[in-house]
Design a protein around this motif. Structure first.
Motif, PDB file in Angstrom:
ATOM      1  N   ASP A 135       7.894 -30.135  21.345  1.00  0.00           N
ATOM      2  CA  ASP A 135       8.414 -29.034  22.144  1.00  0.00           C
ATOM      3  C   ASP A 135       7.758 -27.741  21.678  1.00  0.00           C
ATOM      4  O   ASP A 135       7.805 -27.414  20.489  1.00  0.00           O
ATOM      5  CB  ASP A 135       9.931 -28.957  21.966  1.00  0.00           C
ATOM      6  N   HIS A 187       8.645 -32.121  27.059  1.00  0.00           N
ATOM      7  CA  HIS A 187       8.660 -32.625  25.695  1.00  0.00           C
ATOM      8  C   HIS A 187       7.820 -33.906  25.553  1.00  0.00           C
ATOM      9  O   HIS A 187       8.352 -34.985  25.273  1.00  0.00           O
ATOM     10  CB  HIS A 187      10.086 -32.861  25.231  1.00  0.00           C
ATOM     11  N   PRO A 188       6.513 -33.807  25.756  1.00  0.00           N
ATOM     12  CA  PRO A 188       5.670 -35.011  25.776  1.00  0.00           C
ATOM     13  C   PRO A 188       5.564 -35.692  24.415  1.00  0.00           C
ATOM     14  O   PRO A 188       5.783 -35.088  23.372  1.00  0.00           O
ATOM     15  CB  PRO A 188       4.304 -34.473  26.211  1.00  0.00           C
ATOM     16  N   THR A 189       5.201 -36.957  24.472  1.00  0.00           N
ATOM     17  CA  THR A 189       4.914 -37.739  23.272  1.00  0.00           C
ATOM     18  C   THR A 189       3.452 -37.509  22.894  1.00  0.00           C
ATOM     19  O   THR A 189       2.660 -36.993  23.684  1.00  0.00           O
ATOM     20  CB  THR A 189       5.123 -39.238  23.543  1.00  0.00           C
ATOM     21  N   HIS A 246       8.888 -36.672  20.206  1.00  0.00           N
ATOM     22  CA  HIS A 246       8.562 -35.799  21.334  1.00  0.00           C
ATOM     23  C   HIS A 246       8.274 -34.431  20.746  1.00  0.00           C
ATOM     24  O   HIS A 246       8.799 -34.081  19.684  1.00  0.00           O
ATOM     25  CB  HIS A 246       9.739 -35.709  22.312  1.00  0.00           C
TER      26      HIS A 246
END
Length: 140
Positions: free
Chosen positions: A74, A25-27, A72
């Motif tokens: 997804d 779940h990267p920023t 974040h």
């Protein structure tokens, strides 16, 4: 939410392709730094704009947890729960049985209209525990 069609863009396709490979779940900042080498002229603003457009189109999920203030993203838009680490702010998919009737349960004792929920679990992730972070040192 229905998925909306979007005009093709190489940068948007690269962002989406990158998210498909991630389970963490990267920023937007992480996506930007990861794509900068392949797209040296890409800006952080372009990454933010495309991530928000993909989320608004229902292609990805935009997640915000509590007062972290950081979005974040997804790739998995299916209904599922998340865990957020109190120490490192990692966002992790939480495998558990479906709780799809939670809205109906909440509505039983409520005079208004429940239209949905946002639920996440928090604590200390395995990585932080292995690094010696204890629950006692968790900020309140």
């Amino acid at each position: 939410m229905a998925v909306k069609a979007m005009k093709y863009s190489r940068q948007r396709a690269a962002i989406l392709s990158f998210l498909q490979t991630r389970k963490d779940h990267p920023t937007a900042e992480f996506v930007y730094s990861s794509l900068k080498e392949e797209f040296p002229n890409i800006s952080l603003g372009t990454v933010y704009r495309n991530l928000n457009q993909l989320a608004e189109a229902g292609i990805i999920a935009k997640l915000r947890f509590g007062d972290l203030g950081i979005d974040h993203f997804d790739y998995n838009i299916a209904s599922h729960q998340h865990f957020v680490c109190n120490q490192c702010n990692a966002v992790i998919d939480l495998p558990m049985e479906c709780i799809s009737d939670i809205d109906e349960q909440a509505a039983k004792g409520f005079d208004g209209k429940i239209t949905g929920h946002k639920l996440y679990f928090c604590g200390i992730c395995r990585q932080c525990l292995e690094n010696g972070i204890s629950i006692l040192s968790t900020p309140v």
